[in-house]
Design an enzyme around this catalytic site. Sequence first.
Site, short mmCIF file in Angstrom:
data_model
loop_
_atom_site.label_atom_id
_atom_site.label_comp_id
_atom_site.label_asym_id
_atom_site.label_seq_id
_atom_site.Cartn_x
_atom_site.Cartn_y
_atom_site.Cartn_z
N GLU A 60 -14.07 6.09 -8.96
CA GLU A 60 -13.90 5.80 -7.53
C GLU A 60 -14.94 6.57 -6.74
O GLU A 60 -15.42 7.60 -7.19
CB GLU A 60 -12.52 6.28 -7.04
CG GLU A 60 -11.38 5.36 -7.37
CD GLU A 60 -10.05 5.91 -6.84
OE1 GLU A 60 -10.01 7.04 -6.32
OE2 GLU A 60 -9.05 5.18 -6.97
N HIS A 102 -3.86 21.69 -6.91
CA HIS A 102 -2.94 20.57 -7.02
C HIS A 102 -1.47 20.97 -6.93
O HIS A 102 -0.59 20.16 -7.20
CB HIS A 102 -3.19 19.77 -8.30
CG HIS A 102 -4.61 19.27 -8.38
ND1 HIS A 102 -5.06 18.25 -7.59
CD2 HIS A 102 -5.67 19.70 -9.10
CE1 HIS A 102 -6.35 18.06 -7.85
NE2 HIS A 102 -6.74 18.93 -8.74
N LYS A 141 -2.16 4.57 -13.03
CA LYS A 141 -2.87 4.30 -11.78
C LYS A 141 -3.57 2.95 -11.77
O LYS A 141 -3.66 2.31 -10.73
CB LYS A 141 -3.88 5.41 -11.50
CG LYS A 141 -3.19 6.70 -11.12
CD LYS A 141 -4.15 7.85 -11.05
CE LYS A 141 -3.37 9.13 -10.83
NZ LYS A 141 -4.18 10.31 -11.01
N ARG A 196 10.08 9.22 -7.67
CA ARG A 196 11.17 10.21 -7.75
C ARG A 196 11.44 10.76 -6.35
O ARG A 196 10.68 10.50 -5.41
CB ARG A 196 10.72 11.36 -8.65
CG ARG A 196 9.47 12.04 -8.09
CD ARG A 196 9.08 13.33 -8.78
NE ARG A 196 8.01 13.99 -8.07
CZ ARG A 196 6.71 13.76 -8.22
NH1 ARG A 196 6.30 12.83 -9.08
NH2 ARG A 196 5.81 14.41 -7.52
C1 MV4 Z 1 -9.16 11.67 -4.93
C2 MV4 Z 1 -9.85 12.63 -4.15
C3 MV4 Z 1 -11.02 12.24 -3.53
N1 MV4 Z 1 -11.49 11.00 -3.69
N2 MV4 Z 1 -9.67 10.43 -5.05
C4 MV4 Z 1 -5.97 14.68 -6.79
C5 MV4 Z 1 -4.79 14.40 -7.66
C6 MV4 Z 1 -4.55 12.95 -7.61
N3 MV4 Z 1 -3.22 12.71 -7.12
C7 MV4 Z 1 -5.59 12.37 -6.74
N4 MV4 Z 1 -6.40 13.45 -6.26
C8 MV4 Z 1 -7.53 13.22 -5.52
N5 MV4 Z 1 -8.04 11.97 -5.58
C9 MV4 Z 1 -10.83 10.12 -4.46
N6 MV4 Z 1 -11.33 8.88 -4.64
C10 MV4 Z 1 -9.31 13.90 -4.04
C11 MV4 Z 1 -8.17 14.21 -4.75
C12 MV4 Z 1 -7.71 15.56 -4.59
C13 MV4 Z 1 -6.55 15.87 -3.92
C14 MV4 Z 1 -5.71 14.88 -3.41
C15 MV4 Z 1 -4.57 15.21 -2.74
C16 MV4 Z 1 -4.22 16.55 -2.58
C17 MV4 Z 1 -5.00 17.52 -3.10
C18 MV4 Z 1 -6.16 17.21 -3.77
C19 MV4 Z 1 -6.96 18.22 -4.27
C20 MV4 Z 1 -8.11 17.92 -4.94
C21 MV4 Z 1 -8.47 16.58 -5.10
#
Ligand code: MV4
Length: 492
Positions: free
Chosen positions: A199, A234, A115, A290
């Site tokens: 973040e 997730h 990332k 992917r």
């Molecule tokens: C975040 C967020 C809130 N704020 N970043 C979860 C997995 C990863 N792909 C990134 N994720 C998140 N990043 C910031 N700055 C909340 C999540 C997140 C989330 C994102 C997409 C779909 C489901 C989620 C469930 C919990 C947290």
Amino acid sequence: MKKILVANRGEIALRVMRSCKEMGISTVAVYSDADRNAPHVKFADEAINIGPPPSSESYLLGDRIIEEALKIGVNGIHPGYGFLSENASFAEKVSDSGMTFIGPTPHAIEVMGDKLAAKEAVKGYNIPMVPGVDHALKDPSEAIEIAKEVGYPVLIKAAAGGGGKGMRVVHSPENIEEEVKRASSEAKSAFGDASVFVEKYIESPRHIEIQVLADTHGKVLYLFERECSIQRRHQKVIEEAPSAVLTPELRKKMGESAVDVARACNYVGAGTVEFLYDQGKYYFLEMNTRLQVEHPVTEMITGLDLVKEQIEIARGKPLSFSQADLGISGHAIEVRVYAEDPANNFLPDIGKLSTYQLPKGPGIRVDDGMEEGMQIPIYYDPMIAKLVVWGSDREEAIERTLSAIDDYRINGVETTLSFCRFAIDHEAFRTGNFDTHFVSKYFTPDKLNFAKPEEEELAAMMAGHLLAERSLELSYSGEPEMPSAWRIKRRI
Ligand code: MV4
């Protein structure tokens, strides 16, 4: 490319091979001992056993798969999703051996797999990012300074992270150093990389991702968005396209940002750029290099076959259309059918598919890799199928999805179908007013006790009948389970 090996199993292996067949390309399946009689093996023109059931001894053995492929004159390898699909060194070895990896370059996989490297790569492109740092913390105390700047709550993330591992929300400075240390050691043991960054935590976002296609001639297009906010721990449960919240202007802006992300890593093939969306703003999260599980909703609204496009791109052909040729037609919803018990904390349910009958009707597509009578292998992801439904608008797609769920007949294992019915029929889903917290906000197992209208009617009729019998003082010696007719649990 005349012969393609699919380095995967289940529904995605079948999905990929169907497009190959249509294109006149012969197909090679690989399978573990547990999948000897699986549909993807029967469908393929040739099939190779690659080892015992555990993935680490079969589907993850890149070298073994390459070796077998070379023996039988395979020209290209499609990795599907999961397993070897985002393994840069596998992609490289496939190419080095003279075959075509149907996917992006090892470089793109590597950059987007980290990332922080991804943030670094897109720096020159004016892509909206969540406020925070773009480098790994050198010391836990650094987090205090950053949090002061961006404001609490903050989220600590692992650079190599995925699936929420190594992520921690922090609300105040008191425990932030402690949490950084924890996240870091969790990341170290899960990914072998202890790098973490900080973040601003977006508290109630929606997860919206953009499908992109890039050819080897520099053309990069966006195929609009998928709304993936309905997820549990997730794991996505329901996806739809288009999103109910994007305006045409924002759709275009996000699409162009996604194209920029793809350009930033010289992307080739089909990819997905993930964004968080919150109150009219969007932020780049990461790119998945992917073909994704939920790609069919994009196919349903664009009329494209993404696997075909992947293969033509891998052949070096230029994309045959441009951005202006693309549009959104209607609405598509995908529900993932897992062999998990929603009444029991989504515990994976093992067993035999004693009944397995698909729903039918206009707009219904089921991508699956199982058939009636089959034992669901315990070694892999418990997804049975993806039910994908198209409607001319969102309401029609919702109604068709609900009917299709009701018509799906699965016995032998518990599935998430009843849970999906609950979610899609929920007021928040119907109005489009939801975020990534939908499941934890609204779902409890008692919500699964519902009946179809005709069953409720039937129950009412039976109730009336019983009362009538009783009032006539006929000795009622009916079945003891009769009273449960008032609370019929849909067994699907
Ligand atoms: C975040 C967020 C809130 N704020 N970043 C979860 C997995 C990863 N792909 C990134 N994720 C998140 N990043 C910031 N700055 C909340 C999540 C997140 C989330 C994102 C997409 C779909 C489901 C989620 C469930 C919990 C947290």
